[in-house]
Each structure stands twice: as C-alpha cells, then as structure tokens.
Design an enzyme around this catalytic site. Structure first.
Site, PDB file in Angstrom:
ATOM      1  N   SER A  31       0.827  -1.211   0.000  1.00 16.22           N
ATOM      2  CA  SER A  31       0.000   0.000   0.000  1.00 16.22           C
ATOM      3  C   SER A  31       0.858   1.256   0.000  1.00 16.22           C
ATOM      4  CB  SER A  31      -0.915   0.002   1.230  1.00 16.22           C
ATOM      5  OG  SER A  31      -0.153  -0.168   2.413  1.00 16.22           O
ATOM      6  N   THR A 163     -41.350  24.791  -9.500  1.00 14.36           N
ATOM      7  CA  THR A 163     -41.588  23.429  -9.015  1.00 14.36           C
ATOM      8  C   THR A 163     -41.839  22.628 -10.283  1.00 14.36           C
ATOM      9  OG1 THR A 163     -43.959  23.791  -8.776  1.00 14.36           O
ATOM     10  CG2 THR A 163     -42.627  24.207  -6.829  1.00 14.36           C
ATOM     11  N   HIS A 164     -41.350  21.421 -10.336  1.00 14.40           N
ATOM     12  CA  HIS A 164     -41.423  20.606 -11.567  1.00 14.40           C
ATOM     13  C   HIS A 164     -40.771  21.319 -12.748  1.00 14.40           C
ATOM     14  CE1 HIS A 164     -44.529  18.443  -9.246  1.00 14.40           C
ATOM     15  NE2 HIS A 164     -44.963  19.656  -8.957  1.00 14.40           N
ATOM     16  N   SER A 291     -15.693  24.790 -27.518  1.00 13.49           N
ATOM     17  CA  SER A 291     -15.874  23.541 -28.248  1.00 13.49           C
ATOM     18  C   SER A 291     -14.851  23.495 -29.370  1.00 13.49           C
ATOM     19  CB  SER A 291     -17.290  23.499 -28.813  1.00 13.49           C
ATOM     20  OG  SER A 291     -17.332  22.636 -29.930  1.00 13.49           O
ATOM     21  N   LYS A 297     -19.436  28.349 -28.767  1.00 15.10           N
ATOM     22  CA  LYS A 297     -19.807  27.753 -27.482  1.00 15.10           C
ATOM     23  C   LYS A 297     -18.914  28.158 -26.315  1.00 15.10           C
ATOM     24  CE  LYS A 297     -21.592  23.841 -27.275  1.00 15.10           C
ATOM     25  NZ  LYS A 297     -22.789  23.105 -26.898  1.00 15.10           N
ATOM     26  N   GLU A 304     -20.544  20.969 -14.729  1.00 15.78           N
ATOM     27  CA  GLU A 304     -20.894  19.615 -15.173  1.00 15.78           C
ATOM     28  C   GLU A 304     -19.985  18.569 -14.531  1.00 15.78           C
ATOM     29  OE1 GLU A 304     -22.255  19.710 -19.660  1.00 15.78           O
ATOM     30  OE2 GLU A 304     -20.651  21.121 -19.306  1.00 15.78           O
ATOM     31  N   TYR A 331      -8.860  -6.972  13.246  1.00 13.81           N
ATOM     32  CA  TYR A 331      -8.321  -6.395  12.018  1.00 13.81           C
ATOM     33  C   TYR A 331      -8.281  -7.422  10.886  1.00 13.81           C
ATOM     34  CZ  TYR A 331      -5.225  -4.434   8.542  1.00 13.81           C
ATOM     35  OH  TYR A 331      -4.714  -3.989   7.354  1.00 13.81           O
TER      36      TYR A 331
HETATM   37  N1  ARG Z   1      -1.100  -1.340   5.468  1.00 14.12           N
HETATM   38  C1  ARG Z   1      -1.977  -1.893   6.447  1.00 14.12           C
HETATM   39  C2  ARG Z   1      -3.362  -1.200   6.345  1.00 14.12           C
HETATM   40  O1  ARG Z   1      -3.470  -0.268   5.677  1.00 14.12           O
HETATM   41  C3  ARG Z   1      -1.423  -1.681   7.808  1.00 14.12           C
HETATM   42  C4  ARG Z   1      -1.858  -2.683   8.811  1.00 14.12           C
HETATM   43  C5  ARG Z   1      -1.326  -4.006   8.464  1.00 14.12           C
HETATM   44  N2  ARG Z   1      -1.494  -4.933   9.530  1.00 14.12           N
HETATM   45  C6  ARG Z   1      -1.310  -6.224   9.337  1.00 14.12           C
HETATM   46  N3  ARG Z   1      -1.467  -6.981  10.359  1.00 14.12           N
HETATM   47  N4  ARG Z   1      -1.048  -6.717   8.158  1.00 14.12           N
HETATM   48  O2  ARG Z   1      -4.306  -1.630   6.926  1.00 14.12           O
END
Ligand code: ARG
Length: 483
Positions: A31, A163-164, A291, A297, A304, A331
């Site tokens: 990550s 309205t509408h 455009s 335009k 948007e 976790y």
């Molecule tokens: N990168 C992990 C997360 O975002 C951190 C926690 C990881 N913990 C573990 N026991 N693998 O959640």
C-alpha cells in the site's frame, strides 16, 4: 544465501517464511504508493508513542532522543523528496520504521514496543482525516460566505421559482442562493459531528487484545490532540473495536456524499441558468471551455464535472461501507482498501469547494480589497422569465380569498383569468381592470400591486419566506454565525 534467508532485511516477519513473495503478490498487497500520504500522521503517532514509552520507563531517555533525532531527519528527507519509498517494505509504517532503524540503530527497533500496525494504521487514518475535515470545514465556510455575499447584492432581484421546473412563484435571487447556504451549513455541521468520532485514539489496542506493557494511553491521546472540548482524552475503549472498525471513515464518506449531492444540485442550476434559454447568469471565462468544433460555445464544464464527480464520491461511500460488511473481529487486511476511496473523496471535495467558492464569489483583488470575477447576474432576464410564467397567479387567488372567496373557488377563478391572459399573450398584471372584474366583481384597482412581481415577493414576509426583508434577516444571521 539459503532459501529461508531470502530477504530477511526486507520483511518484518521473515523468519517463519520459507519462500519469497512473488512480485505480483508484493504489488497486490503493498500500500506504500498510496498510504505514504499518511506519513505526517505516522511520524506524529510514533513520536507520541515513543515519548509515552520513555515516560513509562519502557524505553530509555536515550532511546527516545535517538528516535526523535531519527524522525527529524526522516521528516526532512520526505519533505525534500529524498526519502526512498520501497515496495518491499509494503506500507508507510514499515518504510518509516526501517529507515529509522537504519538511522539510529537499536532504538529504532524499540519503537514498536507495545504497538502493532493495526492500532498504528487506525491512528494514522484518524489523525490524517481529522486534519482534512478541518480543511473541508473551512472551505465550506468560504463557499457559504461567497453565496451570502452574492445573495446580499440580490435580495431584490426577482427570478421565477420553479416546481417541476415549471414557473411557480417569484423569488428573490438572494433567497434562492441562501437555500444552498442552509445545505452547506448542515454539511459543515455534519463534518463537525463526524470529527468528534474520528478524533479518538486506537493506539494501545496493539494487534487486537491490548498489550502487557504499562502504556499510558491518555498521555498519547493528549499529545495527539485527541481530546474533547473539555480537554478530556478520547480513547477507544475496546481494543478489538479500535483496530477493526472504520465506521468513522464511512460516516465521513456519507457526509461527503451528501455534500457533493448538494453541489450537484447547484451545478445543475448553474448549467440551466447559463444556457441560452435561461440566460440568467454568466460565469467567468476561466471556468468555462470552448468547443473544438462549434466556435460560438462556452461550456459550463466545471459545473458539469462537479455534478459528475458527485457520482464518484457516492461510489466511494458504497465501496467503503461494503468493505466493512461481514468483516469478523478484529483487524483484516480488507481495511487497507479504505485508503484510496478516502483519499479520492477528500481530494474531490477540497478541489470542488475551492473552485465553487471562487466561481461564485470571485477572487480577492488585494489592491481594492474587493472580490472580482464571480458570477454575473442578468437581472433583466430573470425578471422577464418570472413575468412570462404567470408567477403571481397564487397572489391573485390569495387576493380573492381575502375578499371572501373560498380558496378552491379562487383557484378556479384565477385559472380562467390565466387562460384569458395566455390567449391574449399578456401577463395577469397586464389585463385591464374591467377584464379582471369579469372573473370576479370584487376585484379592485388595488389588485395590481398584489399581482406585480414586487408585490408578490414582498407579501411572503414570514420567517423563512422570500420577501427581501426576510432575506436580509437571514443574511445577517448567517454572517453572525460564521464570524
Ligand atoms: N497497510 C496496512 C493497512 O493499511 C497496515 C496494517 C497491516 N497490519 C497487518 N497486520 N497486516 O491496513
């Protein structure tokens, strides 16, 4: 090198493992390339944890000093772009900890005492999100101020209310804008409410069950500003819940989704108002695009896009809430997936709010101290549109009720009058008195004041109504609230 020594240095848990991760799995599970964004929170959390460990004599003062020194250097390295983020080290936490150990040796290895990445990451996300909520709340105030300032210039500007999407009754343009101020004020209040539940400390929960070290969680909470309005430390009271639930992120996303839905409504109105058919407002050229094929335009791309981006923020809410569904305690790695939707939600909100505040209210010119380049209002086009749609028909009905007619009969009588006006191609107020009197003899010359746009507007002088006097009261209230 033997098979089970493959890259001990690189993995925090490597002794037990007999084969390396494939590159694909590394990339899949890592990550760091997105969660490095949490680095400031990660460093702050580690410093608070280390100071507490030293105060509790779990690590020495020398270790603490070494950790502080190492973190100062790491900060400088990250800020200057010199820090080398390594995919092999998976996430922001392991990258920083490994660098710390490189820099200060054994003290770095003591930092993780009584802590797990599970309580660490939950703490980091909360700290980071708290800061972002504060920024978003300030931007919401900027946007509200911009709207209030434009409203203030247009308390007497009349446009048709719909309205509408059919012309209904005349409105003050200021009143119309203040409807959005109400929405954004509630959005800001929701952010403030979410903040209270974000600002609670998971550290000390460790992996899932708490820790055998005599941690002082209150000290860490206070050091990280995780306190309530009375200064009382706010600490997660159940270790399993602390490391696993991301409801605070989901709540934030829900508030964000609503906010973007409000933005999308305003966007839709801007798109309509800017069309040739309405011609109610212009926005500065720097917020529009041309455009490539049609030279005439000017497209309202910003409005948007904001309307479109509400879709992705709502989508992130769906992603996050589904991510949490069915996760057993405590976790699970699923939770790593909370970050990208959260980051994108925050980025989208901040950009959108900044752009809208400027697009509507303009930019401060430091020379004059005035804002310039906000929306331009075509009051004439608004008035004409209100005039066209028989917007004061209800006022004529109310007039007849005051003369003694039951409302249902008055309604019917006015329908006939509108029909005649349509046939003649004129507004109700343009029908001669004797023609109006054919519909009901009690109609007098005083009717013209009542069925004028101005008369209709001024008559709606109840709390929350569109009469300019009420709009001015609301503007004063909003200003007092935001100062
Ligand atoms: N990168 C992990 C997360 O975002 C951190 C926690 C990881 N913990 C573990 N026991 N693998 O959640």
């Amino acid at each position: 090198m033997s098979q089970n020594q493959f890259d001990k240095k690189a993995q925090a848990w490597s002794a037990l493992f007999s084969e390396p991760m494939s590159d694909l799995v590394k990339r899949y599970t890592a990550s760091v390339f997105f969660d490095k964004r949490l680095w400031q929170a990660d460093v702050a959390g580690s410093l608070a944890h280390a100071a507490m460990l030293a105060a509790q004599n779990i690590i020495s003062q020398d270790d603490l000093a070494a950790i502080q020194r190492g973190m100062t250097q790491i900060r400088a390295e990250i800020e200057s772009g010199r820090f080398e983020w390594k995919l092999d080290l998976e996430d922001v936490h392991l990258n920083i900890e490994a660098r710390l150990t490189e820099l200060v040796g054994i003290a770095g290895k003591r930092l993780h005492t009584g802590r797990s990445r599970n309580d660490q990451v939950a703490t980091d996300v909360r700290l980071w999100l708290r800061g972002e909520i504060d920024l978003i709340t300030n931007l919401l105030i900027e946007l509200q101020r911009a709207l209030v300032d434009v409203a203030d210039k247009h308390t007497e500007t009349i446009l048709p209310g719909f309205t509408h999407l059919q012309v209904a009754q005349p409105l003050s343009f200021g009143h119309h804008l203040l409807a959005y101020v109400e929405m954004f004020a509630r959005d800001a209040a929701r952010m403030g409410d979410v903040r209270q539940r974000v600002n609670v400390l998971p550290l000390g929960a460790a992996a899932l069950a708490g820790t055998s070290y005599p941690l002082d969680r209150a000290q860490v909470a206070v050091a990280l500003g995780m306190v309530d309005s009375q200064g009382q430390p706010q600490i997660c009271q159940n270790s399993l819940d602390a490391v696993s639930d991301r409801d605070f992120a989901i709540e934030f996303s829900a508030a964000a989704a609503l906010l973007m839905v409000h933005i999308s409504r305003l966007s839709e109105e801007l798109v309509l108002w800017m069309s040739q058919q309405f011609g109610f407002v212009k926005i500065a050229d720097r917020f529009t695009t041309g455009s490539s094929i049609m030279p005439q335009k000017k497209n309202p791309d910003v409005a948007e896009l904001a309307r479109g981006k509400s879709g992705r923020v709502v989508g992130h809410l769906m992603g996050l809430i589904t991510l949490m569904k069915g996760q057993p305690l405590a976790y699970n790695k699923d939770n790593q997936e909370d970050k990208e939707p959260l980051f994108d939600t925050v980025d989208t909100l901040k950009d959108t709010l900044r752009i809208f505040a400027e697009m509507i209210g303009g930019q401060l010119n430091p020379a004059t101290g005035l804002k310039e380049g906000g929306i331009t209002v075509n009051t004439q086009a608004m008035r004409q549109a209100a005039f066209k749609g028989y917007a004061t028909a209800t006022d004529l009905a109310d007039y007849l009720v005051k003369k003694g007619l039951p409302f249902r009969d008055a309604h019917e009588t006015v329908a006939h009058a509108v029909k005649t006006a349509v046939e003649r191609g004129v507004d109700l107020s343009e029908l001669p008195l004797d023609v109006l009197q054919q519909f009901n003899a009690s109609i007098g010359a005083d009717v013209f004041e009542v069925i004028s746009l101005q008369g209709s507007l001024n008559a709606r002088n109840t709390l929350g109504g569109t009469a300019p006097a009420q709009v001015r009261l609301q503007i004063a209230r909003h200003r007092a609230r935001m100062d």
